[in-house]
Design a protein around this motif. Structure first.
Motif, mmCIF file in Angstrom:
data_model
loop_
_atom_site.group_PDB
_atom_site.id
_atom_site.type_symbol
_atom_site.label_atom_id
_atom_site.label_comp_id
_atom_site.label_asym_id
_atom_site.label_seq_id
_atom_site.Cartn_x
_atom_site.Cartn_y
_atom_site.Cartn_z
ATOM 1 N N ALA A 34 4.082 13.484 -0.560
ATOM 2 C CA ALA A 34 4.421 12.153 -1.116
ATOM 3 C C ALA A 34 5.406 11.380 -0.389
ATOM 4 N N TRP A 85 5.531 11.562 2.856
ATOM 5 C CA TRP A 85 5.037 11.095 4.369
ATOM 6 C C TRP A 85 3.978 9.756 3.749
ATOM 7 N N GLN A 86 3.376 9.767 2.468
ATOM 8 C CA GLN A 86 2.778 8.459 2.062
ATOM 9 C C GLN A 86 3.767 7.320 1.712
ATOM 10 N N ARG A 88 4.967 5.992 5.396
ATOM 11 C CA ARG A 88 4.048 5.242 5.987
ATOM 12 C C ARG A 88 3.788 4.032 5.337
ATOM 13 N N ARG A 89 3.928 3.646 4.013
ATOM 14 C CA ARG A 89 4.017 2.360 3.691
ATOM 15 C C ARG A 89 5.106 1.537 3.735
ATOM 16 N N ASP A 109 3.500 12.890 -7.723
ATOM 17 C CA ASP A 109 2.335 12.350 -7.286
ATOM 18 C C ASP A 109 1.179 13.530 -6.960
ATOM 19 N N SER A 111 -0.950 15.759 -4.515
ATOM 20 C CA SER A 111 -0.930 15.552 -3.200
ATOM 21 C C SER A 111 -2.398 15.826 -2.932
#
Length: 702
Positions: free
Chosen positions: A411, A413-414, A417-418, A576, A578
């Protein structure tokens, strides 16, 4: 997809934060000529109103913000003084980061305000070391917090129903369900679902450590159990009222109690008669014993005995509702609360209860402790890197760690990235804006308020990438008014955000990268292994002769394990999923089963039918074997959870069939309890083996 009401809430919040920030920033900068004070007045509403998720209505949030002001002033002072040296600031960040993150043990409101309080230390602990500006900093912070509190009152969100009101509504439904004719089982279960803490607004959850919150949280679970028991009773084969007048009379007393408790929760008047239901339960039990030990031809049919057992169990749940409502409303029990182990908190002082809450979570098995350690280490590392590399506006490094860190590495990393993509886009636009406008301060002043309004409204609506891009524009237009800036400001923010993102990712990879996913399995396995031994101990206590010991087994260790498991489950539900996560375990069903074990261990030795003189031992031997089989089945599931492999083959489970004799009258209560547990454990094990992509079996108790 964001619902319409949530959009309105986000827009209203953007007006509050932008309005409070503007009301403090412009007069202090252009009217009083105090840039430092203006900067703190700008960031205080953003910290507490936007980056902090303080729950509740407008007045509730305003109250939290005003009460957060003294600690905010202390933190800003501490940060200002420790900015003298990088490693002093790092040490302070480690301590402040842990304490504020660990404040989540106190409930949703302290947890919601914690990120904002972190920012007050972060903003102050960076160079330049300027203790002579401390008064200006504290003045701006005070002005910003008070302005935000005022806007919270002027533009409030509507108040949600309190947990007391929810309890009262559910009790009214239970009263109707216990009355003749009742209500449909689905409606009873739907009423119970409304008490799930996951479905209650955070501000209304009874999550504190004091007696009132503990009592109302326990009352919610008792009411949910009562509603489910009433639904199960309605689902069972009906027994004509003339054949079971004792159950009908006890159900009437349960309905009266539920009505009285609902009225008491709403008005504070007309409390239910203390001990009336327990007296009725004892009379009911006396009649059961008399009928069950009478001549064989006059004994009630087994179906009637099973119905009576279910009615007695739901009456015990109603009695728990009575006690918890009494404690929650008065702050302490007006009558002795029995069994004492289930109401262990009732006679303890508030400081001792808080000490138990804190010490109970000082373990690496606590997800709250894990989060606090992860956050503190990440922020301290970020402060060390920013100070050692002398990064411009290095507090953005820590802000990135604080706002982008998640409880799992995937989560995080997500989010990173954004965020990086959003900051890159925002940096390009902000750089073009700075190059195009140059030093036209009046244009930046005209842009700041509308840019804040758009950023705070559209960011949450469009997602993290947009939020980061728009916040970069807010930063550029604000700092351009305080000091001359160039296109290097957006570049510095981009570098800082990337640096903070890398640090956050490393912390996520090194410190509990799976979040609560692994911890929930360990916590649930520990809960099963603690509660399952209560089954054979309870069976032994119930099957002892009438003159034997009636002491209930110790359940306090199970209650503590239940709390840790519930905390792990709550975080697991908040995370969230994975990518590739195929965990289909029905954790909620496991919590219900453990609670069922704890409650049965308390009420069965007190009210369960006991052996009559001269009764055969054959059924007792089978019951003890079945109880040991249930313990072995629970251990099998725990092994499957922790080691992902089956445990020993399950032992005998209670049940009936052509090779089994009908239960004797004095073992029917134990049979009903253990049969329900066996069904629940079967469903739980089946959910652990469910093929990904399919739905787990229904987890409703039998």
């Amino acid at each position: 997809m964001i619902a319409g009401q949530e959009r309105v809430t986000i827009l209203r919040r953007s007006f509050r934060v932008a309005g409070a920030a503007s009301a403090g920033f412009y007069p202090l900068l252009y009217g009083a000529g105090l840039p430092v004070t203006a900067l703190y007045a700008l960031f205080a509403p953003i910290a507490l109103g936007l980056l902090s998720a303080v729950p509740g209505s407008g007045r509730q949030r305003a109250s939290v913000m005003v009460r957060a002001l003294p600690p905010a002033l202390v933190l800003a002072t501490l940060g200002t003084l420790l900015a003298v040296d990088t490693w002093a600031a790092v040490g302070g960040m480690l301590l402040v980061g842990f304490v504020l993150a660990f404040a989540a043990v106190a409930g949703p409101r302290p947890a919601g305000a914690a990120p904002g309080l972190q920012l007050f230390y972060i903003l102050a602990c960076f160079p330049p070391y300027a203790p002579d500006t401390l008064v200006e900093r504290l003045s701006g912070l005070t002005a910003g917090v008070l302005l935000l509190a005022a806007f919270e009152v002027l533009l409030p969100d509507p108040a949600a129903p309190s947990y007391r009101e929810r309890l009262a509504d559910a009790l009214d439904e239970a009263a109707r369900g216990a009355a003749p004719g009742g209500v449909p089982p689905a409606r009873l279960r739907a009423a119970g679902a409304k008490l799930r803490l996951a479905d209650v607004p955070p501000a209304e959850r009874p999550a504190g450590a004091g007696r009132t919150d503990r009592a109302f949280e326990q009352a919610g679970r008792a009411v949910r159990r009562l509603l489910d028991q009433l639904a199960t009773l309605a689902d069972a084969t009906p027994v004509p009222a003339p054949a079971d007048p004792e159950s009908a009379a006890l159900l009437d007393r349960v309905a009266e109690l539920c009505t009285a408790c609902a009225r008491f929760l709403r008005t504070g008047s007309g409390p239910p008669p203390a001990g009336a239901l327990e007296e009725a339960m004892r009379g009911f039990q006396t009649d059961r014993v008399r009928l069950a030990t009478g001549p064989p031809g006059e004994r009630p049919p087994v179906e009637v005995l099973r119905r009576q057992s279910r009615v007695l169990a739901l009456a015990e749940s109603a009695r728990m509702v009575e006690i918890t409502v009494d404690i929650g409303t008065h702050g302490r029990p007006t009558e002795p609360a029995a069994p004492r182990e289930l109401f262990w908190y009732a006679e303890l002082s508030t400081p001792r209860l808080w000490a138990r809450r804190v010490l109970g979570n000082v373990t690496f098995r606590s997800v709250l402790f894990q989060n606090a350690v992860r956050t503190a280490l990440g922020l301290a590392a970020a402060r060390a890197v920013a100070g050692s590399l002398d990064l411009t506006h290095g507090f953005w490094v820590l802000l990135a760690v604080l706002t982008l860190g998640r409880t799992t590495a995937g989560a995080t990393w997500q989010a990173v990235r954004r965020a990086v993509a959003g900051n890159a886009a925002g940096a390009l636009v902000a750089g073009a804006l700075v190059i195009g406008l140059g030093r036209h301060t009046d244009v930046y002043a005209a842009l700041l308020a509308p840019v804040m309004l758009v950023a705070f409204a559209l960011g949450p609506l469009l997602g993290l990438a947009y939020a980061q891009a728009l916040f970069t524009l807010v930063v550029a237009t604000a700092f351009a008014q305080i000091a001359p800036v160039t296109w290097r400001l957006p570049e510095a923010r981009m570098i800082d955000v990337v640096t903070g993102s890398v640090i956050g990712l490393l912390c996520g990879l090194l410190a509990w990268p799976a979040g609560a996913r692994r911890e929930v399995r360990l916590a649930m396995a520990g809960l099963l292994r603690t509660c399952a031994p209560l089954v054979p101990v309870t069976a032994q206590a119930l099957l002892a002769p009438s003159g034997g010991s009636r002491a209930a087994p110790a359940t306090l260790p199970g209650v503590h394990r239940l709390r840790l498991a519930e905390a792990a489950y709550a975080q697991y539900r908040a995370e969230d999923p994975s990518a590739g996560d195929t965990d289909r375990a029905d954790w909620h069903a496991l919590l219900i089963a453990a609670n069922h074990m704890l409650l049965g261990a308390q009420w069965l030795p007190r009210f369960g039918l006991r052996p009559a003189s001269g009764a055969s031992d054959a059924s007792a031997v089978r019951a003890r074997r079945a109880a040991s089989g249930l313990e072995a089945e629970a251990d099998r599931i725990a092994t499957l959870l922790t080691e992902n492999r089956p445990g020993p083959a399950p032992g005998a489970a209670p049940g009936r069939g052509p090779d089994r004799d009908p239960p004797t009258p004095w073992s029917v209560d134990l049979e009903v309890w253990m049969t329900s547990l066996a069904h629940q454990l079967t469903r739980i094990e089946a959910s652990l083996k469910t093929t990904p992509g399919t739905d787990p079996p229904d987890a409703r108790p039998a």
